[in-house]
Design a protein around this motif. Structure first.
Motif, PDB file in Angstrom:
ATOM      1  N   VAL A  53     154.727  51.722  34.942  1.00 20.99           N
ATOM      2  CA  VAL A  53     155.133  53.071  35.039  1.00 20.99           C
ATOM      3  C   VAL A  53     153.971  54.190  34.492  1.00 20.99           C
ATOM      4  O   VAL A  53     153.390  54.947  34.951  1.00 20.99           O
ATOM      5  CB  VAL A  53     156.383  53.712  34.251  1.00 20.99           C
ATOM      6  N   ILE A  54     153.398  53.436  33.296  1.00 19.42           N
ATOM      7  CA  ILE A  54     152.374  53.845  32.500  1.00 19.42           C
ATOM      8  C   ILE A  54     151.144  52.941  32.206  1.00 19.42           C
ATOM      9  O   ILE A  54     151.182  51.910  31.800  1.00 19.42           O
ATOM     10  CB  ILE A  54     152.368  54.718  31.530  1.00 19.42           C
ATOM     11  N   GLY A  55     150.039  53.137  33.219  1.00 22.04           N
ATOM     12  CA  GLY A  55     149.026  52.040  33.157  1.00 22.04           C
ATOM     13  C   GLY A  55     147.824  52.646  33.901  1.00 22.04           C
ATOM     14  O   GLY A  55     148.051  53.512  34.666  1.00 22.04           O
ATOM     15  N   GLU A  56     146.629  51.802  34.068  1.00 21.51           N
ATOM     16  CA  GLU A  56     145.521  52.069  34.932  1.00 21.51           C
ATOM     17  C   GLU A  56     146.066  52.130  36.280  1.00 21.51           C
ATOM     18  O   GLU A  56     145.440  52.937  37.064  1.00 21.51           O
ATOM     19  CB  GLU A  56     144.549  51.013  34.650  1.00 21.51           C
TER      20      GLU A  56
ATOM     21  N   GLY B 227     149.387  52.551  37.308  1.00 22.67           N
ATOM     22  CA  GLY B 227     150.730  52.763  36.945  1.00 22.67           C
ATOM     23  C   GLY B 227     151.281  54.026  37.991  1.00 22.67           C
ATOM     24  O   GLY B 227     150.303  54.820  38.623  1.00 22.67           O
ATOM     25  N   LEU B 228     152.473  54.359  37.975  1.00 23.62           N
ATOM     26  CA  LEU B 228     153.200  55.500  38.527  1.00 23.62           C
ATOM     27  C   LEU B 228     152.337  56.650  38.065  1.00 23.62           C
ATOM     28  O   LEU B 228     151.967  57.651  38.809  1.00 23.62           O
ATOM     29  CB  LEU B 228     154.691  55.547  38.621  1.00 23.62           C
ATOM     30  N   LEU B 229     152.270  56.745  36.660  1.00 21.41           N
ATOM     31  CA  LEU B 229     151.630  57.654  35.958  1.00 21.41           C
ATOM     32  C   LEU B 229     150.312  56.927  35.634  1.00 21.41           C
ATOM     33  O   LEU B 229     150.172  56.464  34.574  1.00 21.41           O
ATOM     34  CB  LEU B 229     152.480  58.130  34.999  1.00 21.41           C
ATOM     35  N   ARG B 230     149.302  57.451  36.243  1.00 20.84           N
ATOM     36  CA  ARG B 230     148.033  56.653  35.933  1.00 20.84           C
ATOM     37  C   ARG B 230     147.177  57.381  34.590  1.00 20.84           C
ATOM     38  O   ARG B 230     146.870  58.146  34.487  1.00 20.84           O
ATOM     39  CB  ARG B 230     147.015  56.365  37.125  1.00 20.84           C
ATOM     40  N   ASP B 231     146.978  56.099  33.644  1.00 24.29           N
ATOM     41  CA  ASP B 231     146.697  56.654  32.434  1.00 24.29           C
ATOM     42  C   ASP B 231     146.345  55.401  31.557  1.00 24.29           C
ATOM     43  O   ASP B 231     146.662  54.181  31.904  1.00 24.29           O
ATOM     44  CB  ASP B 231     147.644  57.283  31.595  1.00 24.29           C
ATOM     45  N   LYS B 232     145.348  55.438  30.536  1.00 30.13           N
ATOM     46  CA  LYS B 232     145.035  54.313  29.662  1.00 30.13           C
ATOM     47  C   LYS B 232     145.168  54.902  28.307  1.00 30.13           C
ATOM     48  O   LYS B 232     144.269  55.027  27.509  1.00 30.13           O
ATOM     49  CB  LYS B 232     143.742  53.839  30.006  1.00 30.13           C
ATOM     50  N   PRO B 233     146.326  55.012  27.872  1.00 27.05           N
ATOM     51  CA  PRO B 233     146.870  55.426  26.538  1.00 27.05           C
ATOM     52  C   PRO B 233     146.780  54.401  25.306  1.00 27.05           C
ATOM     53  O   PRO B 233     147.235  54.627  24.269  1.00 27.05           O
ATOM     54  CB  PRO B 233     148.170  56.049  26.733  1.00 27.05           C
ATOM     55  N   GLY B 234     146.308  53.220  25.719  1.00 28.17           N
ATOM     56  CA  GLY B 234     146.394  52.361  24.775  1.00 28.17           C
ATOM     57  C   GLY B 234     147.487  51.128  24.576  1.00 28.17           C
ATOM     58  O   GLY B 234     147.593  50.278  24.026  1.00 28.17           O
TER      59      GLY B 234
END
Length: 321
Positions: free
Chosen positions: A225-228, A230-237
């Motif tokens: 869901v959240i990741g490089e 992911g559905l929501l592309r991000d790298k928040p740690g």
């Protein structure tokens, strides 16, 4: 790992210990009935009353907010990523300098990845007590909370003063700022002017994922869901994955960082060499790094689970168009 060792890494929903004095708006009408929970990591509470259930560093923090209907969590920001999913109820999230730049309504299971650099607040708009679960980037969650100026001013009018040391002082209890500690300064007009005011249309496509969409997408394999990627592309740690009955596997696996299991629906059996445990919605389980384990539904019916694991990336991201 013995069952006793692992039991110490499970926080049951019914055992959660709330804090009603966690933040600066604890006396402000409309916000004075909210409860804060620090489940994994030190969290960002400004009160010594806050109970920490599991203090083991994970590379991120897990917390929760519980609120009766029509109770609001005031506009604030963090230095690191903040992700919410709705466990119970119906919630309105809003953002901007005065909370009027945009808003979105989240139902049970929906998830919201909120960038740093934007004041955000949320309100329980359901008919019963609601609960949202939160993931904050970094082991120290960025070192605290930044409040919209009007939140600090309103709190002072109702007896709570936040010191530069990040601690709350309650004038109703005759508490005073210690010598040498000044009140937390309000954010300057110049800094406030630099903050973006994204609209709902700006935020929705890349920051919100809906529960039933994820249920469909995770029918055969887990969905990032959240990741490089992911559905929501991000790298928040950290990375957030979504698993359903159809995508769960009895094969054991492990991670190089501690991971966290958070059931949304159904009961889930977690097994490892030496023991097993069953998790229910609202429970939170910390799995040690390099421990081989499996996670599968243990009963019939709807089953969904959020899985969080650190990635070692920087723990913050700022709004970009």
């Amino acid at each position: 790992m013995t069952p006793a060792d692992m039991d110490a890494r499970i926080v049951r929903y019914g055992d959660l210990q709330p804090c009603k004095t966690a933040f600066i708006d604890a006396h402000t009408p409309g916000s004075d009935q909210k409860e804060n929970f620090t489940i994994i990591g030190g969290g960002v509470s400004e009160s010594p009353d806050q109970h920490v259930h599991i203090a083991i560093p994970h590379g991120f923090n897990i917390g929760a907010a519980g609120q009766p209907p029509r109770v609001t969590n005031s506009l604030h920001d963090h230095h690191t990523a903040e992700v919410f999913f709705v466990l119970k109820g119906k919630w309105r999230f809003f953002w901007g300098r005065y909370g009027d730049a945009g808003e979105v309504t989240l139902e049970e299971g929906d998830i919201f990845n909120i960038p740093t650099g934007i004041f955000r607040g949320f309100e329980n708009i359901g008919t019963d007590y609601g609960m949202i679960m939160a993931v904050l980037g970094g082991d120290d969650a960025g070192g605290g909370v930044m409040w919209a100026p009007q939140v600090i001013e309103n709190a002072a009018a109702h007896g709570l003063v936040l010191g530069e040391d990040g601690k709350l002082y309650d004038t109703k209890r005759q508490q005073k700022l210690p010598d040498g500690v000044a009140p937390m300064p309000l954010m300057s007009a110049e800094d406030l002017a630099k903050r973006p005011e994204p609209t709902t249309a700006d935020v929705l496509p890349n920051h919100v994922a809906r529960y039933w969409d994820m249920m469909a997408l995770a029918d055969r394999k887990p969905v990032t869901v959240i990741g490089e990627t992911g559905l929501l592309r991000d790298k928040p740690g950290f990375e957030v994955d979504f698993i359903t009955r159809g995508s769960a596997s009895a094969a054991k696996h492990s991670h190089t960082y501690p991971s966290v299991l958070m059931p949304m629906r159904g009961h889930w059996k977690v097994a490892w060499d030496g023991g097993a445990a069953t998790l229910a919605p609202g429970d939170t389980m910390s799995v040690p790094e390099n421990l081989a384990h499996s996670v599968v539904p243990s009963m019939t019916g709807e089953a969904s689970l959020y899985h969080v694991v650190a990635t070692g990336d920087a723990a913050g991201h700022t709004w970009t168009e």
